[in-house]
Write an enzyme that holds these catalytic residues in place. Structure first.
Site, PDB file in Angstrom:
ATOM      1  N   ASN A 143      42.757  30.641  39.142  1.00  0.00           N
ATOM      2  CA  ASN A 143      41.751  31.587  39.617  1.00  0.00           C
ATOM      3  C   ASN A 143      41.345  31.131  41.010  1.00  0.00           C
ATOM      4  O   ASN A 143      40.530  30.221  41.165  1.00  0.00           O
ATOM      5  CB  ASN A 143      40.556  31.583  38.647  1.00  0.00           C
ATOM      6  CG  ASN A 143      39.506  32.602  39.024  1.00  0.00           C
ATOM      7  OD1 ASN A 143      39.568  33.204  40.097  1.00  0.00           O
ATOM      8  ND2 ASN A 143      38.539  32.782  38.147  1.00  0.00           N
ATOM      9  N   ARG A 202      44.594  35.077  38.041  1.00  0.00           N
ATOM     10  CA  ARG A 202      43.547  36.085  37.885  1.00  0.00           C
ATOM     11  C   ARG A 202      43.404  36.821  39.220  1.00  0.00           C
ATOM     12  O   ARG A 202      43.263  36.191  40.267  1.00  0.00           O
ATOM     13  CB  ARG A 202      42.221  35.413  37.532  1.00  0.00           C
ATOM     14  CG  ARG A 202      41.138  36.433  37.407  1.00  0.00           C
ATOM     15  CD  ARG A 202      39.792  35.870  37.671  1.00  0.00           C
ATOM     16  NE  ARG A 202      38.805  36.937  37.563  1.00  0.00           N
ATOM     17  CZ  ARG A 202      37.641  36.921  38.175  1.00  0.00           C
ATOM     18  NH1 ARG A 202      37.305  35.903  38.920  1.00  0.00           N
ATOM     19  NH2 ARG A 202      36.815  37.917  38.045  1.00  0.00           N
ATOM     20  N   HIS A 232      35.737  43.247  35.190  1.00  0.00           N
ATOM     21  CA  HIS A 232      35.710  42.454  33.949  1.00  0.00           C
ATOM     22  C   HIS A 232      36.700  43.009  32.918  1.00  0.00           C
ATOM     23  O   HIS A 232      36.516  42.823  31.713  1.00  0.00           O
ATOM     24  CB  HIS A 232      34.309  42.455  33.282  1.00  0.00           C
ATOM     25  CG  HIS A 232      33.210  41.918  34.132  1.00  0.00           C
ATOM     26  ND1 HIS A 232      31.990  42.539  34.249  1.00  0.00           N
ATOM     27  CD2 HIS A 232      33.133  40.815  34.893  1.00  0.00           C
ATOM     28  CE1 HIS A 232      31.203  41.850  35.055  1.00  0.00           C
ATOM     29  NE2 HIS A 232      31.880  40.796  35.459  1.00  0.00           N
ATOM     30  N   ARG A 234      22.332  41.887  41.681  1.00  0.00           N
ATOM     31  CA  ARG A 234      22.790  43.248  42.042  1.00  0.00           C
ATOM     32  C   ARG A 234      21.914  44.302  41.371  1.00  0.00           C
ATOM     33  O   ARG A 234      21.490  44.117  40.228  1.00  0.00           O
ATOM     34  CB  ARG A 234      24.246  43.437  41.595  1.00  0.00           C
ATOM     35  CG  ARG A 234      25.236  42.741  42.490  1.00  0.00           C
ATOM     36  CD  ARG A 234      26.636  42.807  41.931  1.00  0.00           C
ATOM     37  NE  ARG A 234      27.052  41.526  41.392  1.00  0.00           N
ATOM     38  CZ  ARG A 234      28.164  41.318  40.706  1.00  0.00           C
ATOM     39  NH1 ARG A 234      28.988  42.319  40.454  1.00  0.00           N
ATOM     40  NH2 ARG A 234      28.469  40.116  40.255  1.00  0.00           N
ATOM     41  N   GLU A 253      39.048  34.945  29.154  1.00  0.00           N
ATOM     42  CA  GLU A 253      39.951  35.614  30.095  1.00  0.00           C
ATOM     43  C   GLU A 253      41.182  34.757  30.392  1.00  0.00           C
ATOM     44  O   GLU A 253      42.285  35.286  30.559  1.00  0.00           O
ATOM     45  CB  GLU A 253      39.187  35.918  31.396  1.00  0.00           C
ATOM     46  CG  GLU A 253      38.178  37.036  31.216  1.00  0.00           C
ATOM     47  CD  GLU A 253      36.964  36.926  32.117  1.00  0.00           C
ATOM     48  OE1 GLU A 253      36.199  35.944  31.963  1.00  0.00           O
ATOM     49  OE2 GLU A 253      36.765  37.806  32.961  1.00  0.00           O
TER      50      GLU A 253
END
Ligand code: ADP
Length: 404
Positions: free
Chosen positions: A7, A92, A181, A242, A389
């Protein structure tokens, strides 16, 4: 197979080395400050439960990958004898635009398409390209597979992904809902589907990935029917920093009132809003809980920040049940979803209309482990399912490489 999952961030690189036959993670680690003075690697050998940190110069991602291989094959901290034991590398990738609807083997064509995704996620894509090129330099012979956060959401229909803007914006600029996601939603919805006593094609699942970034997805018959994040990961529910969905007319209004440029207003919405903006305390749900418990000066606003998220999650669950004509299961995952029992209880209280019979006692004990948190009589099953993941990336990589 033994897969190295990578990643890559712009100055960091996280990795896990996974045996996909047993799902065992042999080692994992993090390279930080790549290309910056004082770069370091933190490596953990999980079979022996040992780890080490080394400050070592890494001028680019290729140097970082060489260091990762050095540690994977190290006599003390390693878990393999030599590089030949690495079967493949799985990356990823945050954004695959509309080019990638599934994981794919790296090729020149794939690399060219990934370059085009810079438009959607410039910083992430640049970092992924550096990671991929670093692997090509450090391990040129190894197959590399790309696994996209957006891929699962490509199964959405146009009714869910087209915005009611002039259609030419979609055609000219690719403005549409992409979601995020996706690898997590795919994993937890598939795990949930296995627990339901019916064919996957008939399942209706709502997955709530609640972390620093949060998104909620409606998965019908194994395909995404809708998801809360949009053209960018700013959309949907309130997050750490956010704002999530707001009236779009607020943007030009605030820009005019506060004399802000597009970049500045973007920063406000991405970095100064959400939990942090509402509470004035923190972007982290744990800090909000502490402020509420201690009754500190901003405790009311901290509670408000939590209540807003709860209200919004309830709205998404209700609307997703509506578009799927029902729901078999609701899943909570990621940092908040897996660990914050109080928030789960607030979300699932007063949901009898939907057929949810919540098990408060089970919920109170569910922390970071898979657990049913609804009663046996509940029409809708509610579960905590920890996301993974990296395992999805490793499995996809192994499957693609096995078929070569
Ligand atoms: P990211 O989206 O960056 O991967 P996480 O999934 O770790 O982040 O989610 C971060 C959020 O989850 C924070 O708001 C934090 O409060 C919460 N969280 C993470 N771990 C725990 C924990 N063990 N207990 C309670 N809350 C947690």
């Amino acid at each position: 197979m033994k897969i190295l999952v990578v990643n890559a961030g712009s100055s960091s690189l996280k990795y896990q080395f996974i045996d996909t036959d047993t799902n065992v993670v042999f080692a994992k680690g993090l390279c930080e400050r790549i290309g910056i003075e004082g770069s370091l690697i933190n490596h953990k050998q999980l079979l022996k439960s040992i780890g080490t940190t080394e400050t070592a110069p890494m001028k680019n991602h290729a140097d970082a990958m060489k260091l990762v291989v050095k540690y994977l094959t190290d006599a003390e901290y390693g878990c393999i004898a030599d590089m030949n034991e690495i079967d493949a590398i799985g990356h990823r990738v945050v954004h695959g635009g509309a080019y990638f609807s599934e994981s794919i083997l790296l090729s020149d064509d794939v690399l060219a398409k990934l370059e085009l995704c810079r438009d959607f996620a410039p910083l992430h894509t640049e970092a992924h390209l550096m990671g991929i090129k670093g692997c090509l330099e450090a391990m040129p012979e190894k197959p590399q597979v790309l696994v996209f956060d957006t891929a699962f959401h490509q199964s959405m229909a146009p009714d869910a992904y087209i915005y009611a803007l002039p259609y030419e914006y979609y055609e000219k600029y690719g403005i549409r809902r992409y979601g995020a996601h996706g690898t997590s939603h795919r994993y937890v919805s598939a795990e949930m589907a296995k627990l339901l006593d019916k064919p996957v094609e008939e399942t209706k699942i709502i997955t709530c990935h609640l972390g620093n970034g949060s998104s909620i997805t409606a998965v019908k018959g194994g395909k995404v029917m809708d998801t809360s994040m949009g053209f960018t990961p700013l959309a949907g529910v309130e997050m750490g920093t956010r704002c999530g969905d707001i009236d779009p007319a607020i943007v030009p209004y605030v820009m005019e009132k506060e004399n802000l440029t597009p970049d500045q207003v973007n920063t406000v919405m991405n970095k100064k809003s959400g939990f942090l903006g509402v509470s004035g305390v923190s972007s982290d749900a744990r800090d909000l809980d502490t402020a509420i418990k201690e009754g500190s000066a901003n405790s009311e606003r901290a509670q408000l920040a939590i209540n807003i998220l709860v209200h919004q999650i309830k709205k998404f669950i209700g609307s997703y049940a509506a578009v799927m004509n029902g729901v078999d299961a609701i899943v909570f995952t990621a940092g908040i979803g897996e660990n914050n029992a109080a928030l789960r209880e607030l979300v699932c209280s007063n949901m009898e209309y939907l057929g949810v019979e919540f098990d408060k006692a089970a919920n109170a004990t569910a922390r970071g482990v898979m657990m049913k948190i609804s009663t046996d009589n509940s029409k809708v099953a509610v579960y905590v399912i920890p996301t993974n993941e990296e395992l999805v990336i490793a499995k996809d990589t192994a499957a693609i490489v096995a078929a070569l």
